[in-house]
Design a protein around this motif. Structure first.
Motif, PDB file in Angstrom:
ATOM      1  N   ARG A   1     -19.180  -3.183   4.004  1.00 24.20           N
ATOM      2  CA  ARG A   1     -18.347  -2.385   4.889  1.00 24.20           C
ATOM      3  C   ARG A   1     -17.265  -1.926   4.439  1.00 24.20           C
ATOM      4  NH1 ARG A   1     -13.930  -3.451   7.643  1.00 24.20           N
ATOM      5  NH2 ARG A   1     -14.025  -5.668   7.171  1.00 24.20           N
ATOM      6  N   ILE A   2     -16.567  -2.571   3.531  1.00 26.62           N
ATOM      7  CA  ILE A   2     -15.295  -1.928   2.975  1.00 26.62           C
ATOM      8  C   ILE A   2     -15.445  -0.966   1.879  1.00 26.62           C
ATOM      9  CG2 ILE A   2     -13.937  -3.607   3.606  1.00 26.62           C
ATOM     10  CD1 ILE A   2     -14.026  -5.268   1.057  1.00 26.62           C
TER      11      ILE A   2
ATOM     12  N   SER B   1       0.115  -1.804   0.560  1.00 25.76           N
ATOM     13  CA  SER B   1      -0.656  -3.262   0.059  1.00 25.76           C
ATOM     14  C   SER B   1      -0.431  -3.804  -0.948  1.00 25.76           C
ATOM     15  CB  SER B   1      -2.290  -2.560  -0.227  1.00 25.76           C
ATOM     16  OG  SER B   1      -2.738  -2.162   1.307  1.00 25.76           O
TER      17      SER B   1
ATOM     18  N   MET C   1      -6.191   5.752  -0.864  1.00 33.59           N
ATOM     19  CA  MET C   1      -5.579   4.802  -0.659  1.00 33.59           C
ATOM     20  C   MET C   1      -6.010   3.680  -1.914  1.00 33.59           C
ATOM     21  SD  MET C   1      -5.488   2.451   2.725  1.00 33.59           S
ATOM     22  CE  MET C   1      -6.078   0.712   2.469  1.00 33.59           C
ATOM     23  N   TRP C   2      -7.255   3.393  -2.099  1.00 39.53           N
ATOM     24  CA  TRP C   2      -7.727   2.447  -3.176  1.00 39.53           C
ATOM     25  C   TRP C   2      -7.571   2.678  -4.671  1.00 39.53           C
ATOM     26  CZ3 TRP C   2      -8.114  -2.384  -2.400  1.00 39.53           C
ATOM     27  CH2 TRP C   2      -7.888  -3.051  -1.078  1.00 39.53           C
TER      28      TRP C   2
ATOM     29  N   ALA D   1      -4.244  -6.603   7.912  1.00 36.22           N
ATOM     30  CA  ALA D   1      -5.001  -6.106   8.991  1.00 36.22           C
ATOM     31  C   ALA D   1      -5.675  -4.787   8.747  1.00 36.22           C
ATOM     32  CB  ALA D   1      -3.878  -5.644  10.140  1.00 36.22           C
ATOM     33  N   GLY D   2      -6.058  -3.917   9.431  1.00 32.66           N
ATOM     34  CA  GLY D   2      -6.742  -2.876   9.156  1.00 32.66           C
ATOM     35  C   GLY D   2      -8.237  -2.562   8.851  1.00 32.66           C
ATOM     36  N   THR D   3      -8.737  -1.563   8.874  1.00 37.38           N
ATOM     37  CA  THR D   3     -10.193  -1.504   8.416  1.00 37.38           C
ATOM     38  C   THR D   3     -10.680  -0.533   7.363  1.00 37.38           C
ATOM     39  OG1 THR D   3     -10.363   0.471   9.954  1.00 37.38           O
ATOM     40  CG2 THR D   3     -10.495  -1.598  11.022  1.00 37.38           C
ATOM     41  N   GLN D   4     -11.799  -0.252   7.277  1.00 34.69           N
ATOM     42  CA  GLN D   4     -12.192   0.725   6.325  1.00 34.69           C
ATOM     43  C   GLN D   4     -12.014   2.071   6.842  1.00 34.69           C
ATOM     44  OE1 GLN D   4     -14.127  -1.017   8.233  1.00 34.69           O
ATOM     45  NE2 GLN D   4     -15.652   0.620   9.156  1.00 34.69           N
TER      46      GLN D   4
ATOM     47  N   HIS E   1     -12.902  -5.265  -2.771  1.00 33.91           N
ATOM     48  CA  HIS E   1     -13.005  -3.579  -2.595  1.00 33.91           C
ATOM     49  C   HIS E   1     -13.901  -2.950  -3.733  1.00 33.91           C
ATOM     50  CE1 HIS E   1     -10.614  -3.921   1.142  1.00 33.91           C
ATOM     51  NE2 HIS E   1     -11.149  -2.836   1.578  1.00 33.91           N
TER      52      HIS E   1
ATOM     53  N   HIS F   1       3.602  -5.921   4.237  1.00 35.80           N
ATOM     54  CA  HIS F   1       2.081  -5.963   4.239  1.00 35.80           C
ATOM     55  C   HIS F   1       1.356  -6.620   5.212  1.00 35.80           C
ATOM     56  CE1 HIS F   1      -1.781  -6.717   1.956  1.00 35.80           C
ATOM     57  NE2 HIS F   1      -1.898  -5.439   2.528  1.00 35.80           N
ATOM     58  N   ALA F   2       0.564  -5.901   6.101  1.00 32.58           N
ATOM     59  CA  ALA F   2       0.038  -6.654   7.088  1.00 32.58           C
ATOM     60  C   ALA F   2      -1.586  -6.953   6.582  1.00 32.58           C
ATOM     61  CB  ALA F   2      -0.102  -5.883   8.341  1.00 32.58           C
TER      62      ALA F   2
END
Ligand code: NAI
Ligand code: ENO
Length: 279
Positions: free
Chosen positions: A219-220, A96, A227-228, A122-125, A186, A119-120
């Motif tokens: 949500r996130i 990311s 990861m974060w 896209a993706g979710t939590q 985030h 880096h896309a």
């Protein structure tokens, strides 16, 4: 084409599946330190082979995609330097943040190995191979970072088949935009969730009453902590800048509310309403 994907989580497994579905010649070799992920990859027929040791499968790879958390991507880029790779191999990543990844790739690039940062948006939590989705990359913006025209051409050829919208960008520009578009949201979502800690103790039924506002903005807040941590640690200065900008905006609202200044509060929401229409 032998495509080694290191990290069969949401992004790696979904990219592997999209590549497999988009080209007849793609053979996916899945690598992960988590044996459950490797077993699931076999079970869903995503891979022709698996390994928990990247070193043992890179020698005959045509493409190597690094899709672990970012600090592991950086460590792997250093490890790859000492390994024998197939001439003409293309190495890519999904991290990311891009500046530190590109710096870590420089010794490989200097050796003449093709590397393209990716880096896309896209993706979710969600995390892990259970979040695999062959359509995750459909029509999403996909940043590519590289000065090597030939390597970018090859990366585009691979990625065009999965239907992403490719954008070439400099690593630092990318990371600054992500600080505002991804890192700050985030942190804010996690702060919103963490802010309920005491109230949740006093009123355990609190979650039952959350409406769309809380749910949409948090949500996130359920995203993966590892990861974060990696994202913030590798986008340190830009994320701090975005957080300080947020803090001063928040302070202006606090001061306006203390002063019962309805005009400033109205202007604050009005400015947001205008800007939000652009997204
Ligand atoms: N989740 C998202 O929405 C997005 C994530 N990204 C980036 O993509 C990368 C992967 O993210 P996700 O797929 O969401 O993570 P994930 O947590 O779903 O998957 C990561 C996978 O890597 C494996 N792994 C961790 N360390 C490893 C190591 N040292 N060696 C081998 N395998 C290892 C884990 O077991 C896991 O299967 C990260 O760098 C992230 O910043 C990029 C865009 C969106
Ligand atoms: O869940 C969401 O909406 C996200 O924003 C996911 C996401 C996480 C990390 C990225 O680098 C890009 C996208």
């Amino acid at each position: 084409m032998r495509v080694v994907v290191n990290g069969l989580g949401e992004m790696g497994a979904s990219l592997a599946l999209a590549i497999k579905n988009s080209r007849d010649d793609a053979e996916i070799i899945g690598v992960d330190r988590n044996l459950d992920a490797l077993n699931k990859a076999k079970k869903i027929d995503l891979v022709v082979d698996t390994s928990s040791d990247l070193k043992s499968v890179v020698a005959d790879a045509d493409v190597i995609i690094l899709a672990t958390p970012i600090r592991a991507i950086i460590a792997t880029l250093h490890d790859l330097l000492d390994l024998t790779l197939k001439p003409g191999v293309l190495i890519m990543d999904t991290g990311s943040t891009k500046d530190q990844v590109m710096q870590a790739a420089q010794p490989l690039i200097k050796k003449g190995i093709a590397f393209v940062g990716g880096h896309a948006m896209a993706g979710t939590q969600r995390a892990g191979i259970d979040a695999v989705d062959g359509h995750l990359y459909d029509q999403v913006p996909y940043f590519l970072v590289s000065d090597d025209q030939d390597a970018v051409y090859r990366a585009k050829e691979l990625l065009n088949g999965i239907g992403v919208h490719i954008i070439r960008v400099e690593a630092q520009q990318h990371d600054l935009m992500m600080a505002y578009l991804s890192d700050l949201p985030h942190v804010v979502a996690a702060t919103l969730v963490n802010s309920t800690t005491q109230t949740l103790t006093d009123y355990p039924e609190l979650p039952n009453y959350a409406a769309g506002g809380f749910k949409d903005t948090t949500r996130i807040g359920a995203a993966d902590p590892q990861m974060w941590t990696d994202i913030l640690m590798t986008n340190h200065d830009a994320t701090l800048e975005s957080l300080e900008s947020f803090q001063s905006s928040l302070n202006r609202v606090i001061e306006a509310l203390k002063a019962n200044d309805a005009t400033t509060i109205y202007d604050f929401f009005d400015h947001s309403k205008q800007l939000r229409q652009k997204f």
